[in-house]
Scaffold this motif. Structure first.
Motif, PDB file in Angstrom:
ATOM      1  N   PRO A 116       0.807  -1.233   0.000  1.00  0.00           N
ATOM      2  CA  PRO A 116       0.000   0.000   0.000  1.00  0.00           C
ATOM      3  C   PRO A 116       0.833   1.273   0.000  1.00  0.00           C
ATOM      4  CG  PRO A 116      -0.069  -1.094   2.142  1.00  0.00           C
ATOM      5  CD  PRO A 116       0.586  -2.044   1.202  1.00  0.00           C
ATOM      6  N   ARG A 117       2.011   1.242   0.629  1.00  0.00           N
ATOM      7  CA  ARG A 117       2.841   2.439   0.655  1.00  0.00           C
ATOM      8  C   ARG A 117       3.335   2.791  -0.747  1.00  0.00           C
ATOM      9  NH1 ARG A 117       5.278   4.905   4.865  1.00  0.00           N
ATOM     10  NH2 ARG A 117       4.767   3.140   6.218  1.00  0.00           N
ATOM     11  N   ALA A 118       3.752   1.781  -1.504  1.00  0.00           N
ATOM     12  CA  ALA A 118       4.189   2.029  -2.872  1.00  0.00           C
ATOM     13  C   ALA A 118       3.035   2.533  -3.735  1.00  0.00           C
ATOM     14  CB  ALA A 118       4.786   0.753  -3.471  1.00  0.00           C
ATOM     15  N   LEU A 119       1.844   2.002  -3.498  1.00  0.00           N
ATOM     16  CA  LEU A 119       0.681   2.460  -4.250  1.00  0.00           C
ATOM     17  C   LEU A 119       0.364   3.916  -3.929  1.00  0.00           C
ATOM     18  CD1 LEU A 119      -1.659   1.866  -6.136  1.00  0.00           C
ATOM     19  CD2 LEU A 119      -2.958   1.009  -4.165  1.00  0.00           C
ATOM     20  N   ALA A 120       0.516   4.293  -2.655  1.00  0.00           N
ATOM     21  CA  ALA A 120       0.262   5.681  -2.271  1.00  0.00           C
ATOM     22  C   ALA A 120       1.247   6.632  -2.957  1.00  0.00           C
ATOM     23  CB  ALA A 120       0.339   5.829  -0.755  1.00  0.00           C
ATOM     24  N   TRP A 121       2.534   6.249  -2.976  1.00  0.00           N
ATOM     25  CA  TRP A 121       3.524   7.092  -3.649  1.00  0.00           C
ATOM     26  C   TRP A 121       3.269   7.148  -5.144  1.00  0.00           C
ATOM     27  CZ3 TRP A 121       6.389  10.662  -1.708  1.00  0.00           C
ATOM     28  CH2 TRP A 121       6.796  10.589  -0.367  1.00  0.00           C
ATOM     29  N   GLN A 122       2.818   6.051  -5.726  1.00  0.00           N
ATOM     30  CA  GLN A 122       2.486   6.039  -7.150  1.00  0.00           C
ATOM     31  C   GLN A 122       1.368   7.037  -7.446  1.00  0.00           C
ATOM     32  OE1 GLN A 122       3.994   4.215  -9.454  1.00  0.00           O
ATOM     33  NE2 GLN A 122       2.666   4.624 -11.210  1.00  0.00           N
TER      34      GLN A 122
END
Length: 325
Positions: free
Chosen positions: A32-38
């Motif tokens: 989820p953290r990578a998705l948020a940064w994306q």
């Protein structure tokens, strides 16, 4: 007996899948953290693509970048000794020449170097005073829109009192009572210019808290801090950012006004302080225009640049405003 090398299988995106969708799916697979940064990167890219369509905003941003570079490189381009009165390189009130492109001041100092060095103080005061003002206004606006009741009534009556009082008069009163320093100027401007932001943020907070997902969050046990920080603040942040860029220009003008009135720190060079020195030296009556024009033009250009950027940011974040491009 020989064994054939089996090729490794790699996970590829399906044919015809848009790059953004494929990137979002890969980010979701990583967590989820990578998705948020994306999503943040995609949002920033959309914002910049829309901002570039506003020609006035791009011109204002280019001017601000230029002034920021000039201010940051001042210690290497002109040096801190440019403000020294004892080591002044020229005669008092020399006109523009090859050695001094903008002439000299009443002490014989190079005015071009003083204008460049003064940009550091003026921009710093404008930024810090605007951040302080917007922070106060945002906190008051969000809490007044969230808690309602007697708290909202009292705090908004205080806000109305600040709105009807002349901002400059309040700033002058604070700067007069407190010690003459850079921190006093920042405090005087910050604590007298927050009411407009508070009003705007409170109106936006009321609109956000009337939406169904806020009721759902409360039903699931979300507390006051959770509602304000996780739901209200992200929705009012675009308004806060736009308001910040608009307040910076007025903060720079207020700093110049206070310095011109002799309420700033006399040991620090700023654009308003240069205008005060020019007034004391009688530059207006003696016709020494080079003493007055450069800092005045610098103040006007920076204030206009921040205003253009603020209007462009407002138009991007709220297209219904219909701001001309």
């Amino acid at each position: 007996m020989t064994t054939a090398n089996t090729p490794k299988t790699t996970k590829t995106s399906e044919p015809g899948t848009p790059p953004a969708a494929a990137g979002a799916r890969d980010a979701a697979a990583r967590g989820p953290r990578a998705l948020a940064w994306q999503r943040r990167r995609a949002s920033a890219a959309r914002f910049w693509a829309e901002y570039r369509r506003h020609r006035a905003g791009v011109v204002g941003l280019a001017a601000l970048v230029l002034f920021a570079l000039v201010a940051l490189t001042a210690p290497w381009t002109v040096g801190s000794d440019v403000a020294s009165v004892t080591d002044a390189p020229g005669r008092p009130l020399q006109g523009p020449s090859g050695q001094f492109p903008l002439g000299t001041d009443q002490f014989g100092r190079d005015l071009l170097g003083l204008v460049i060095w003064g940009s550091r103080v003026s921009l710093l005061v404008g930024l810090l005073a605007a951040v302080l003002s917007v922070a106060i206004g945002a906190v008051i606006g969000i809490t007044a829109g969230h808690f309602r009741g007697w708290y909202a009534t009292v705090i908004m009556r205080v806000t109305d009192w600040f709105l009807v009082m002349p901002t400059l008069v309040l700033a002058i009163a604070l700067a007069t009572v407190l010690s003459r320093s850079l921190g006093t100027v920042i405090l005087a401007i910050g604590v007298t210019t927050w009411p407009t932001t508070a009003r705007l943020v409170r109106a936006q907070t009321l609109a956000v808290e009337s939406r169904p997902y806020i009721e759902r969050a409360k039903a699931l046990g979300g507390g006051h801090w959770h509602i304000m920080s996780r739901h209200v603040l992200p929705n009012v942040m675009p308004l806060i950012l736009a308001q910040t860029t608009l307040i910076i220009s007025s903060a720079i003008l207020s700093e110049a006004t206070l310095a011109f009135l002799g309420l700033g720190d006399p040991t620090i060079v700023s654009w308003g302080g240069l205008l005060q020195d020019a007034r004391e030296a009688g530059a207006v009556s003696s016709g020494d225009w080079w003493y007055l024009v450069p800092p005045g033009i610098a103040i006007a250009v920076v204030a206009l640049a921040f205003t253009l950027c603020g209007r462009a940011v407002e138009a991007v974040l709220n297209p219904r405003l219909g701001v001309a491009r």
